[in-house]
Design a protein around this motif. Structure first.
Motif, PDB file in Angstrom:
ATOM      1  N   SER A 211       0.916  -1.293  -0.063  1.00 19.39           N
ATOM      2  CA  SER A 211       0.208  -0.122   0.098  1.00 19.39           C
ATOM      3  C   SER A 211       0.792   1.156   0.248  1.00 19.39           C
ATOM      4  O   SER A 211       1.700   1.413   0.897  1.00 19.39           O
ATOM      5  CB  SER A 211      -0.843  -0.160   1.198  1.00 19.39           C
ATOM      6  N   SER A 212       0.670   2.293  -0.766  1.00 17.80           N
ATOM      7  CA  SER A 212       1.442   3.341  -0.970  1.00 17.80           C
ATOM      8  C   SER A 212       0.681   4.653  -0.206  1.00 17.80           C
ATOM      9  O   SER A 212       1.120   5.366   0.169  1.00 17.80           O
ATOM     10  CB  SER A 212       1.189   3.974  -2.384  1.00 17.80           C
ATOM     11  N   GLY A 213      -0.609   4.299   0.112  1.00 17.80           N
ATOM     12  CA  GLY A 213      -1.523   5.298   0.884  1.00 17.80           C
ATOM     13  C   GLY A 213      -2.109   6.329  -0.116  1.00 17.80           C
ATOM     14  O   GLY A 213      -2.891   7.104   0.364  1.00 17.80           O
ATOM     15  N   MET A 215      -4.723   5.881  -2.387  1.00 17.02           N
ATOM     16  CA  MET A 215      -6.159   5.794  -2.241  1.00 17.02           C
ATOM     17  C   MET A 215      -6.625   6.641  -1.004  1.00 17.02           C
ATOM     18  O   MET A 215      -7.625   7.469  -0.996  1.00 17.02           O
ATOM     19  CB  MET A 215      -6.504   4.212  -2.197  1.00 17.02           C
ATOM     20  N   LYS A 272     -12.194   2.873   5.923  1.00 13.15           N
ATOM     21  CA  LYS A 272     -11.023   1.969   6.435  1.00 13.15           C
ATOM     22  C   LYS A 272     -10.328   1.859   5.261  1.00 13.15           C
ATOM     23  O   LYS A 272     -10.451   0.839   4.563  1.00 13.15           O
ATOM     24  CB  LYS A 272     -11.410   1.123   7.049  1.00 13.15           C
ATOM     25  N   ALA A 273      -9.413   2.517   4.364  1.00 14.30           N
ATOM     26  CA  ALA A 273      -8.794   2.167   3.357  1.00 14.30           C
ATOM     27  C   ALA A 273      -7.433   1.609   3.370  1.00 14.30           C
ATOM     28  O   ALA A 273      -6.776   1.228   2.386  1.00 14.30           O
ATOM     29  CB  ALA A 273      -8.639   3.474   2.196  1.00 14.30           C
ATOM     30  N   ALA A 274      -6.865   1.500   4.543  1.00 12.02           N
ATOM     31  CA  ALA A 274      -5.424   1.171   5.179  1.00 12.02           C
ATOM     32  C   ALA A 274      -5.520  -0.378   4.688  1.00 12.02           C
ATOM     33  O   ALA A 274      -6.526  -0.992   4.647  1.00 12.02           O
ATOM     34  CB  ALA A 274      -5.220   1.450   6.454  1.00 12.02           C
ATOM     35  N   LEU A 307     -12.107  -3.152  11.475  1.00 11.68           N
ATOM     36  CA  LEU A 307     -13.209  -2.799  10.615  1.00 11.68           C
ATOM     37  C   LEU A 307     -14.292  -3.777  11.482  1.00 11.68           C
ATOM     38  O   LEU A 307     -15.477  -3.141  11.762  1.00 11.68           O
ATOM     39  CB  LEU A 307     -12.969  -3.395   9.363  1.00 11.68           C
ATOM     40  N   PHE A 322     -12.921  -1.321   2.833  1.00 15.45           N
ATOM     41  CA  PHE A 322     -12.267  -1.645   1.546  1.00 15.45           C
ATOM     42  C   PHE A 322     -12.091  -3.031   1.461  1.00 15.45           C
ATOM     43  O   PHE A 322     -12.101  -3.946   2.519  1.00 15.45           O
ATOM     44  CB  PHE A 322     -11.072  -0.807   1.495  1.00 15.45           C
ATOM     45  N   LYS A 336     -17.197 -10.100   3.407  1.00 17.38           N
ATOM     46  CA  LYS A 336     -16.704  -9.149   4.291  1.00 17.38           C
ATOM     47  C   LYS A 336     -17.670  -7.889   4.725  1.00 17.38           C
ATOM     48  O   LYS A 336     -17.675  -7.514   5.827  1.00 17.38           O
ATOM     49  CB  LYS A 336     -15.415  -8.314   3.519  1.00 17.38           C
ATOM     50  N   ASN A 348     -11.633  -3.425  -4.680  1.00 27.12           N
ATOM     51  CA  ASN A 348     -10.831  -3.375  -5.915  1.00 27.12           C
ATOM     52  C   ASN A 348     -10.275  -4.771  -6.151  1.00 27.12           C
ATOM     53  O   ASN A 348      -9.704  -5.466  -5.191  1.00 27.12           O
ATOM     54  CB  ASN A 348      -9.814  -2.291  -5.890  1.00 27.12           C
ATOM     55  N   GLY A 358      -0.455   0.965  -5.177  1.00 27.62           N
ATOM     56  CA  GLY A 358       0.818   1.700  -5.824  1.00 27.62           C
ATOM     57  C   GLY A 358       0.304   2.605  -6.927  1.00 27.62           C
ATOM     58  O   GLY A 358       0.688   3.573  -7.121  1.00 27.62           O
ATOM     59  N   LYS A 381      -7.434   7.780  -8.603  1.00 26.54           N
ATOM     60  CA  LYS A 381      -7.757   7.795  -7.130  1.00 26.54           C
ATOM     61  C   LYS A 381      -8.562   9.162  -6.556  1.00 26.54           C
ATOM     62  O   LYS A 381      -9.416   8.897  -5.749  1.00 26.54           O
ATOM     63  CB  LYS A 381      -6.748   7.396  -6.439  1.00 26.54           C
TER      64      LYS A 381
HETATM   65  O1  PMT Z   1      -2.611   2.692  -0.810  1.00 25.91           O
HETATM   66  P1  PMT Z   1      -2.581   2.257  -2.345  1.00 25.91           P
HETATM   67  O2  PMT Z   1      -1.230   1.833  -2.759  1.00 25.91           O
HETATM   68  O3  PMT Z   1      -3.615   3.471  -2.897  1.00 25.91           O
HETATM   69  O4  PMT Z   1      -3.533   0.950  -2.349  1.00 25.91           O
HETATM   70  C1  PMT Z   1      -5.078   1.171  -2.305  1.00 25.91           C
HETATM   71  C2  PMT Z   1      -5.470  -0.152  -1.411  1.00 25.91           C
HETATM   72  C3  PMT Z   1      -5.534  -1.542  -2.585  1.00 25.91           C
HETATM   73  C4  PMT Z   1      -4.656  -0.434  -0.346  1.00 25.91           C
HETATM   74  C5  PMT Z   1      -7.005   0.061  -1.147  1.00 25.91           C
HETATM   75  O5  PMT Z   1      -7.683   0.545  -2.146  1.00 25.91           O
HETATM   76  C6  PMT Z   1      -7.457  -1.113  -0.276  1.00 25.91           C
HETATM   77  O6  PMT Z   1      -7.873  -2.131  -1.022  1.00 25.91           O
HETATM   78  N1  PMT Z   1      -7.490  -1.131   0.999  1.00 25.91           N
HETATM   79  C7  PMT Z   1      -7.951  -2.201   1.813  1.00 25.91           C
HETATM   80  C8  PMT Z   1      -6.942  -3.218   1.856  1.00 25.91           C
HETATM   81  C9  PMT Z   1      -7.283  -4.511   2.701  1.00 25.91           C
HETATM   82  O7  PMT Z   1      -6.480  -4.574   4.034  1.00 25.91           O
HETATM   83  O8  PMT Z   1      -8.087  -5.196   2.516  1.00 25.91           O
HETATM   84  P2  PMT Z   1      -8.616  -6.495   2.991  1.00 25.91           P
HETATM   85  O9  PMT Z   1      -9.715  -7.045   2.091  1.00 25.91           O
HETATM   86  O10 PMT Z   1      -7.522  -7.583   3.780  1.00 25.91           O
HETATM   87  O11 PMT Z   1      -9.583  -5.894   4.308  1.00 25.91           O
HETATM   88  C10 PMT Z   1     -10.915  -5.440   4.325  1.00 25.91           C
HETATM   89  C11 PMT Z   1     -11.174  -4.485   5.052  1.00 25.91           C
HETATM   90  O12 PMT Z   1     -10.737  -4.914   6.375  1.00 25.91           O
HETATM   91  C12 PMT Z   1     -10.386  -3.039   4.850  1.00 25.91           C
HETATM   92  O13 PMT Z   1     -11.074  -2.143   5.092  1.00 25.91           O
HETATM   93  C13 PMT Z   1      -9.097  -3.422   5.892  1.00 25.91           C
HETATM   94  O14 PMT Z   1      -8.977  -1.918   6.429  1.00 25.91           O
HETATM   95  C14 PMT Z   1     -10.029  -3.773   7.190  1.00 25.91           C
HETATM   96  N2  PMT Z   1      -8.967  -4.665   8.036  1.00 25.91           N
HETATM   97  C15 PMT Z   1      -8.247  -5.564   7.596  1.00 25.91           C
HETATM   98  C16 PMT Z   1      -7.648  -6.306   8.463  1.00 25.91           C
HETATM   99  C17 PMT Z   1      -7.594  -6.145   9.677  1.00 25.91           C
HETATM  100  N3  PMT Z   1      -6.756  -6.642  10.800  1.00 25.91           N
HETATM  101  N4  PMT Z   1      -8.461  -4.896  10.230  1.00 25.91           N
HETATM  102  C18 PMT Z   1      -8.922  -4.171   9.488  1.00 25.91           C
HETATM  103  O15 PMT Z   1      -9.518  -3.075   9.635  1.00 25.91           O
END
Ligand code: PMT
Length: 403
Positions: A211-213, A215, A272-274, A307, A322, A336, A348, A358, A381
């Protein structure tokens, strides 16, 4: 929406320069103040006198002419503007803006402007589609410059295609929509997470992700532009600190968990985009792990799901997650959405070119608890973030109607 708004209108040298007169006229009729800056080429198409008569103000054309009032004019004009609009915008001004060239009055003012910038391109179809122009457009969009058009149709050079300047009416409508959109999140407290967490193994190593941050930062910026009070909790990223946003830096998933939970109660919207690590090393080695020539087994323990924890504690908050998926994209994301009790999920497919980690662009779908789903094409983005803000505003106002 335009009453009393200060519009800096940059006019460059294309045949559509005559239509910029109508833009200035419409803006004035709607109550806006307009200052016009013309390039030397623009003055070949329309005289400064025309714009002076419409705007009731002096028109700026030369960098070194005797100032209208004693001031550093390009800086004071840039500060004055609530918004800058370049219409028509030639391929040349787009190229200059993309590389930050300041070799005349207009390009110099545009470099000093900190308010939002709109561009209405106008050029021959082939010039518009030249890879250099498309690249410049992408660079500018990534910086937050907003494009209006170009429109498709008959061109002055005798060809058909896209490249015509959008009609003055549409350009003015876009400015009105912008000023309206600045209000749509007024009074809302918004928490956004961005970047990739780092789970330390020893003082020099960690488990991370790509993740680049970009988004998450674009989302924080879009909420700020819409008038919200924004806090950004950012894990590792090289992004520049966004203006007017409270930034809290964290490293690991556990640190993010603590910060997010501490601020959750007072938020109206959480996004929660992280990219949060699902696991962390069971123990952190105080000293650098030494190479021993045999296999190294690292035990990982699960991190809390932030989340899901927010979903459990949800009261008044609107919760957006996300999902970064690589297979069965929609089915996995829907699972999810429900399991984590989010109100909305942005999914995505991170295996698609131009989507996910990225890149400056993304390809997303919005999924909702009621089964509604919106699919979007490849967008910057910044555009994805603005669309997200508009969609949430429409839902929360109960209209379901977007600008
Ligand atoms: O940062 P960029 O380079 O711009 O890229 C963007 C991105 C790909 C990181 C962004 O678009 C994205 O998809 N972010 C979510 C990435 C992720 O962790 O997805 P996940 O499917 O594993 O998690 C689903 C959700 O649960 C997310 O909202 C995540 O923040 C949250 N989560 C996941 C694990 C955890 N332990 N706690 C959480 O809150």
């Amino acid at each position: 929406m335009l009453e009393g708004k200060r519009v800096l209108l940059g006019v460059t040298g294309g045949i559509a320069a005559y239509k910029a007169v109508e833009i200035a006229s419409r803006l004035r009729k709607l109550g806006a103040e307009v200052n016009v800056v013309m390039t030397a080429s623009a003055t070949e198409f329309v005289t400064p006198l025309t714009f002076r008569s419409i705007s009731s103000r002096p028109v700026y054309t030369e960098m070194f002419e005797e100032p209208k009032v004693w001031d550093v004019e390009h800086i004071s004009l840039a500060k004055w503007a609530d918004v800058a609009l370049v219409a028509p915008a030639t391929a040349n001004i787009m190229a200059k803006m993309a590389i930050g060239l300041a070799d005349d009055f207009l390009s110099t003012v545009l470099l000093a402007v900190t308010s939002p910038v709109f561009i209405a391109p106008a050029m021959n179809h082939a010039m518009y589609h030249h890879p250099a122009t498309q690249k410049n457009r992408a660079i500018l969009e990534q910086r937050g410059v907003r494009f209006i058009g170009p429109a498709t149709g008959y061109q002055a050079c005798g060809t058909e295609g896209d490249g015509r300047m959008s009609e003055p009416e549409e350009i003015v409508r876009e400015l009105e929509a912008y000023f309206r959109s600045k209000e749509i999140m007024k009074g809302q407290k918004v928490l956004v997470t961005a970047g990739g967490t780092r789970e330390l193994l020893d003082p020099v190593r960690y488990i991370g992700n790509f993740s680049s941050g970009k988004m998450g930062y674009a989302i924080a910026q879009a909420f700020e532009e819409a008038g919200a009070d924004v806090t950004l909790i950012s894990a590792s990223t090289a992004q520049v600190e966004p203006a007017n946003v409270k930034l809290i830096r964290v490293q690991s998933a556990l640190e993010m968990y603590e910060q997010v939970l501490a601020l959750y109660e007072e938020q109206d919207i959480v996004v929660k985009a992280a990219a949060v690590a699902d696991y962390r090393p069971a123990d952190f080695k105080e000293q650098k792990i030494k190479k021993k020539g045999e296999n190294l087994v690292i035990e990982l323990v699960p991190n809390p799901d932030i989340l899901a924890a927010l979903g459990e504690r949800k009261k008044h908050q609107f919760l957006v997650g996300f999902a970064a998926e690589t297979q069965d994209v929609v089915a996995n994301a829907l699972e999810k959405l429900r399991r984590k009790n989010a109100d909305m999920l942005v999914v995505n497919d991170v295996t698609k070119p131009g989507a996910g980690f990225g890149s400056d662009t993304n390809i997303v779908s919005f999924l909702f608890q009621d089964g509604r789903r919106i699919d979007y094409p490849l967008m910057s983005k910044t555009e994805v973030a603005r669309e997200l803000v508009r969609e949430i505003a429409a839902i929360r106002q109960g209209t379901g109607i977007k600008e």
